[in-house]
Design a protein around this motif. Structure first.
Motif, PDB file in Angstrom:
ATOM      1  N   ASP A 105      34.329  -3.187  23.572  1.00 26.97           N
ATOM      2  CA  ASP A 105      32.922  -3.570  23.534  1.00 26.97           C
ATOM      3  C   ASP A 105      32.686  -4.816  22.696  1.00 26.97           C
ATOM      4  O   ASP A 105      31.722  -5.545  22.921  1.00 26.97           O
ATOM      5  N   ARG A 106      33.573  -5.078  21.750  1.00 30.46           N
ATOM      6  CA  ARG A 106      33.371  -6.204  20.836  1.00 30.46           C
ATOM      7  C   ARG A 106      33.929  -7.516  21.351  1.00 30.46           C
ATOM      8  O   ARG A 106      33.853  -8.531  20.662  1.00 30.46           O
ATOM      9  N   ASN A 107      34.488  -7.472  22.545  1.00 28.70           N
ATOM     10  CA  ASN A 107      35.189  -8.653  23.039  1.00 28.70           C
ATOM     11  C   ASN A 107      34.732  -9.067  24.442  1.00 28.70           C
ATOM     12  O   ASN A 107      34.523  -8.214  25.313  1.00 28.70           O
ATOM     13  N   SER A 108      34.629 -10.368  24.614  1.00 27.35           N
ATOM     14  CA  SER A 108      34.435 -10.912  25.954  1.00 27.35           C
ATOM     15  C   SER A 108      35.813 -11.107  26.582  1.00 27.35           C
ATOM     16  O   SER A 108      36.730 -11.649  25.953  1.00 27.35           O
ATOM     17  N   ILE A 109      35.920 -10.679  27.824  1.00 27.38           N
ATOM     18  CA  ILE A 109      37.186 -10.760  28.541  1.00 27.38           C
ATOM     19  C   ILE A 109      36.972 -11.545  29.824  1.00 27.38           C
ATOM     20  O   ILE A 109      35.991 -11.305  30.555  1.00 27.38           O
TER      21      ILE A 109
ATOM     22  N   ARG B 242      30.838  -9.726  25.641  1.00 29.64           N
ATOM     23  CA  ARG B 242      30.838  -8.675  24.638  1.00 29.64           C
ATOM     24  C   ARG B 242      29.462  -8.047  24.503  1.00 29.64           C
ATOM     25  O   ARG B 242      28.442  -8.679  24.808  1.00 29.64           O
ATOM     26  N   TYR B 243      29.469  -6.784  24.051  1.00 31.47           N
ATOM     27  CA  TYR B 243      28.237  -6.048  23.773  1.00 31.47           C
ATOM     28  C   TYR B 243      27.265  -6.072  24.943  1.00 31.47           C
ATOM     29  O   TYR B 243      26.056  -6.205  24.758  1.00 31.47           O
ATOM     30  N   GLY B 244      27.790  -5.943  26.133  1.00 35.91           N
ATOM     31  CA  GLY B 244      26.935  -5.853  27.310  1.00 35.91           C
ATOM     32  C   GLY B 244      26.160  -7.122  27.605  1.00 35.91           C
ATOM     33  O   GLY B 244      25.068  -7.062  28.169  1.00 35.91           O
ATOM     34  N   GLY B 245      26.725  -8.253  27.238  1.00 35.22           N
ATOM     35  CA  GLY B 245      26.041  -9.523  27.424  1.00 35.22           C
ATOM     36  C   GLY B 245      25.994 -10.027  28.852  1.00 35.22           C
ATOM     37  O   GLY B 245      25.441 -11.090  29.105  1.00 35.22           O
ATOM     38  N   GLY B 246      26.591  -9.290  29.763  1.00 34.39           N
ATOM     39  CA  GLY B 246      26.490  -9.659  31.161  1.00 34.39           C
ATOM     40  C   GLY B 246      27.828  -9.989  31.785  1.00 34.39           C
ATOM     41  O   GLY B 246      28.824 -10.210  31.091  1.00 34.39           O
TER      42      GLY B 246
ATOM     43  N   LYS C 135      41.376 -12.797  26.416  1.00 29.53           N
ATOM     44  CA  LYS C 135      40.316 -12.476  25.452  1.00 29.53           C
ATOM     45  C   LYS C 135      39.696 -13.759  24.912  1.00 29.53           C
ATOM     46  O   LYS C 135      40.406 -14.658  24.440  1.00 29.53           O
ATOM     47  N   ASP C 136      38.386 -13.792  24.944  1.00 31.32           N
ATOM     48  CA  ASP C 136      37.637 -14.912  24.385  1.00 31.32           C
ATOM     49  C   ASP C 136      37.556 -14.729  22.874  1.00 31.32           C
ATOM     50  O   ASP C 136      37.137 -13.674  22.404  1.00 31.32           O
ATOM     51  N   ARG C 137      37.895 -15.722  22.108  1.00 33.59           N
ATOM     52  CA  ARG C 137      37.930 -15.605  20.660  1.00 33.59           C
ATOM     53  C   ARG C 137      36.552 -15.746  20.022  1.00 33.59           C
ATOM     54  O   ARG C 137      36.366 -15.428  18.852  1.00 33.59           O
ATOM     55  N   ARG C 138      35.579 -16.239  20.749  1.00 34.86           N
ATOM     56  CA  ARG C 138      34.294 -16.593  20.144  1.00 34.86           C
ATOM     57  C   ARG C 138      33.446 -15.356  19.828  1.00 34.86           C
ATOM     58  O   ARG C 138      33.398 -14.420  20.630  1.00 34.86           O
ATOM     59  N   PRO C 139      32.759 -15.365  18.682  1.00 33.22           N
ATOM     60  CA  PRO C 139      31.921 -14.218  18.283  1.00 33.22           C
ATOM     61  C   PRO C 139      30.544 -14.259  18.915  1.00 33.22           C
ATOM     62  O   PRO C 139      29.575 -13.770  18.336  1.00 33.22           O
ATOM     63  N   PHE C 140      30.425 -14.876  20.081  1.00 34.29           N
ATOM     64  CA  PHE C 140      29.165 -14.918  20.801  1.00 34.29           C
ATOM     65  C   PHE C 140      29.496 -15.009  22.284  1.00 34.29           C
ATOM     66  O   PHE C 140      30.647 -15.237  22.667  1.00 34.29           O
ATOM     67  N   SER C 141      28.509 -14.795  23.115  1.00 38.57           N
ATOM     68  CA  SER C 141      28.738 -14.726  24.561  1.00 38.57           C
ATOM     69  C   SER C 141      28.745 -16.119  25.177  1.00 38.57           C
ATOM     70  O   SER C 141      27.704 -16.759  25.278  1.00 38.57           O
ATOM     71  N   ALA C 142      29.927 -16.578  25.582  1.00 40.06           N
ATOM     72  CA  ALA C 142      30.043 -17.877  26.243  1.00 40.06           C
ATOM     73  C   ALA C 142      31.230 -17.888  27.189  1.00 40.06           C
ATOM     74  O   ALA C 142      31.707 -18.960  27.564  1.00 40.06           O
TER      75      ALA C 142
END
Length: 127
Positions: free
Chosen positions: A30-34, A53-57, A98-105
């Motif tokens: 859940d904490r990671n954008s993939i 991450r976190y259900g950001g879409g 895995k996307d390293r960024r702490p935000f959805s991009a």
């Protein structure tokens, strides 16, 4: 130890379907954008789809919308890429990362921002 392990590739006829899996032991999903990427023979790797991450879409390359669906199974700590109505031009090696960024991009598919990659799984669409 972060690992991404793809599976589910294979040979399929045009018009067929495949579901790729990306197991992510060592990650809290859940904490990671993939993201999913693919590399066709003789071509550069390209972004296919990603889940923020976190259900950001969920996001898809424009050319693939309506045919590919990305999803998560938190109980299995696994990402999926459902691919329908496959075409010969979908042939290639598919990677999750895995996307390293702490935000959805993740939708920019900047490879420099993806810090862990799976080994890839081959998808061949041919009659």
């Amino acid at each position: 130890q972060v690992q991404l392990v793809e599976s589910g590739g294979g040979l399929v006829q045009p018009g067929g379907s495949l579901r790729l899996s990306c197991a992510v032991p060592g990650l809290i999903l859940d904490r990671n954008s993939i993201g999913w990427f693919r590399q066709a023979p003789g071509k550069e790797r390209e972004g296919v789809a990603c889940s923020s991450r976190y259900g950001g879409g969920e996001y898809y390359a424009d050319s693939l919308k309506g045919r590919f669906t990305i999803s998560r199974d938190y109980a299995k700590n696994t990402m999926y890429l459902q691919m329908n109505t496959l075409k010969p031009e979908d042939t290639g090696v598919y990677y999750c990362a895995k996307d390293r960024r702490p935000f959805s991009a993740c939708y920019d598919y900047l490879e420099s921002q993806y810090d862990y990659w799976g080994q890839g799984t081959q998808v061949t669409v041919s009659s």
